[in-house]
Write a protein that holds these residues in place. Structure first.
Motif, mmCIF file in Angstrom:
data_model
loop_
_atom_site.group_PDB
_atom_site.id
_atom_site.type_symbol
_atom_site.label_atom_id
_atom_site.label_comp_id
_atom_site.label_asym_id
_atom_site.label_seq_id
_atom_site.Cartn_x
_atom_site.Cartn_y
_atom_site.Cartn_z
ATOM 1 N N CYS A 9 0.818 -1.224 0.000
ATOM 2 C CA CYS A 9 0.000 0.000 0.000
ATOM 3 C C CYS A 9 0.852 1.276 0.000
ATOM 4 O O CYS A 9 0.592 2.194 -0.793
ATOM 5 N N PRO A 10 1.878 1.401 0.853
ATOM 6 C CA PRO A 10 2.714 2.605 0.790
ATOM 7 C C PRO A 10 3.436 2.766 -0.540
ATOM 8 O O PRO A 10 3.681 3.898 -0.985
ATOM 9 N N ILE A 11 3.786 1.651 -1.194
ATOM 10 C CA ILE A 11 4.461 1.740 -2.496
ATOM 11 C C ILE A 11 3.511 2.305 -3.537
ATOM 12 O O ILE A 11 3.863 3.200 -4.313
ATOM 13 N N VAL A 12 2.266 1.805 -3.566
ATOM 14 C CA VAL A 12 1.281 2.346 -4.509
ATOM 15 C C VAL A 12 0.994 3.807 -4.184
ATOM 16 O O VAL A 12 0.801 4.626 -5.082
ATOM 17 N N SER A 13 0.999 4.153 -2.912
ATOM 18 C CA SER A 13 0.779 5.552 -2.520
ATOM 19 C C SER A 13 1.893 6.449 -3.054
ATOM 20 O O SER A 13 1.642 7.569 -3.510
ATOM 21 N N ALA A 14 3.134 5.956 -3.006
ATOM 22 C CA ALA A 14 4.254 6.722 -3.563
ATOM 23 C C ALA A 14 4.081 6.914 -5.061
ATOM 24 O O ALA A 14 4.424 7.964 -5.621
ATOM 25 N N GLU A 15 3.517 5.915 -5.723
ATOM 26 C CA GLU A 15 3.263 6.023 -7.161
ATOM 27 C C GLU A 15 2.173 7.045 -7.447
ATOM 28 O O GLU A 15 2.237 7.786 -8.443
ATOM 29 N N TYR A 16 1.174 7.127 -6.568
ATOM 30 C CA TYR A 16 0.140 8.160 -6.691
ATOM 31 C C TYR A 16 0.780 9.552 -6.617
ATOM 32 O O TYR A 16 0.454 10.445 -7.408
ATOM 33 N N LEU A 17 1.680 9.735 -5.662
ATOM 34 C CA LEU A 17 2.342 11.034 -5.518
ATOM 35 C C LEU A 17 3.139 11.383 -6.764
ATOM 36 O O LEU A 17 3.107 12.533 -7.234
ATOM 37 N N ARG A 18 3.863 10.421 -7.294
ATOM 38 C CA ARG A 18 4.637 10.671 -8.517
ATOM 39 C C ARG A 18 3.712 11.043 -9.675
ATOM 40 O O ARG A 18 4.009 11.931 -10.472
#
Length: 280
Positions: free
Chosen positions: A143-152
């Motif tokens: 989940c935090p990895i996908v969240s980082a992708e959202y930010l990018r």
């Protein structure tokens, strides 16, 4: 990290230094109900066309997700290009995201409360592209990895960011307070996105959304691992589901989840490219 088999099939080989790269398991798609019934068969055909060989369940640090290993590229090294993918997205990127087009049918609606305490219906976002994922606010794995992708993706969109809604639905019924999703949003810096909405609500309301989007959630009690399908849906400005992607993650020998920065950046860029395509 603990692995257990979710479907028959051989376990994939892993290198001594990291777990195999993995992605979405039990490929989802919105359930057929009413106007969705006519497209269910086409939807499942489109999703299954993203070659799948093995389905596993990964459980790490009290949170987990359903995953599957995508098919390998052909021996020539040339990635096969899935049909129906926008020209701006390369075959390699489409395969990294396990990206599949789905029949354009109205996405199942819902009304839930976001991390700011506002009760909103999915219909409130008509006119904007919606990128929708399913997240455990206590997850320390994918989940935090996908969240980082959202930010990018949000940063990549630039002036077009106002036309895109980044949203998530809670998959942890035991931590379903507004404070739970608000804390996750702050910790992952998602609260900085003006159009970010992390939705939660009563268990029955959440379960209805999971069912409508074919998201499998296994949480037998508050102390058990939350096992859930990881998927990202892309809805067009008319509220129709158009694409489905499968987040990927790797693991160290100790079980810690990670993804190389270049792949996080590529995922973010892919999300932005697809959002631009749908917004145009």
């Amino acid at each position: 990290m603990r692995w257990r088999r979710a479907a028959p099939g051989p376990s994939p080989a892993r290198s001594p230094d990291e777990g195999a790269e993995t992605s979405l398991g039990a490929a989802p798609g919105p359930r057929a109900n009413g106007q969705h019934a006519a497209s269910e068969g086409l939807l499942r055909t489109a999703v299954l066309a993203a070659a799948v060989t093995v389905v596993l369940v990964a459980a790490v640090a009290g949170s987990a997700y359903l995953i599957q290993r995508p098919g390998r590229p052909p021996a020539s090294g040339q990635a096969l290009r899935p049909s129906g993918i926008p020209p701006a997205i390369s075959a390699r990127l489409a395969n990294l995201m396990a990206l599949s087009p789905v029949p354009a049918a109205q996405a199942p609606g819902f009304t839930l409360t976001d991390h700011r305490g506002r009760t909103l219906a999915l219909d409130a976002f008509r006119g904007k592209v919606v990128v929708l994922q399913f997240v455990d606010p206590h997850c320390t794995d994918i989940c935090p990895i996908v969240s980082a992708e959202y930010l990018r993706a949000w940063r990549d969109l630039g002036p077009l960011a106002g036309k895109v809604v980044f949203a998530a639905v809670n998959v942890n019924q035991y931590h379903a307070k507004v404070g739970d999703v608000a804390a996750y949003s702050r910790e992952q810096q998602l609260a900085a996105i003006p159009n970010w909405h992390f939705f939660t609500g009563p268990a029955r309301a959440l379960q209805a959304v999971w069912r409508d989007y074919n998201i499998t959630v296994q949480a037998p009690n508050p102390d058990a691992d939350i096992v859930h399908t990881s998927a990202v849906y892309f809805l067009d400005p008319q509220g129709r589901h158009r694409y489905l992607a499968a987040p990927v993650v790797k693991h160290t020998k100790s079980g810690k989840a990670y993804l190389p920065p270049a792949q996080i950046a590529a995922w973010g860029h892919g999300i932005a490219l697809l959002a631009r395509h749908l917004a145009s």
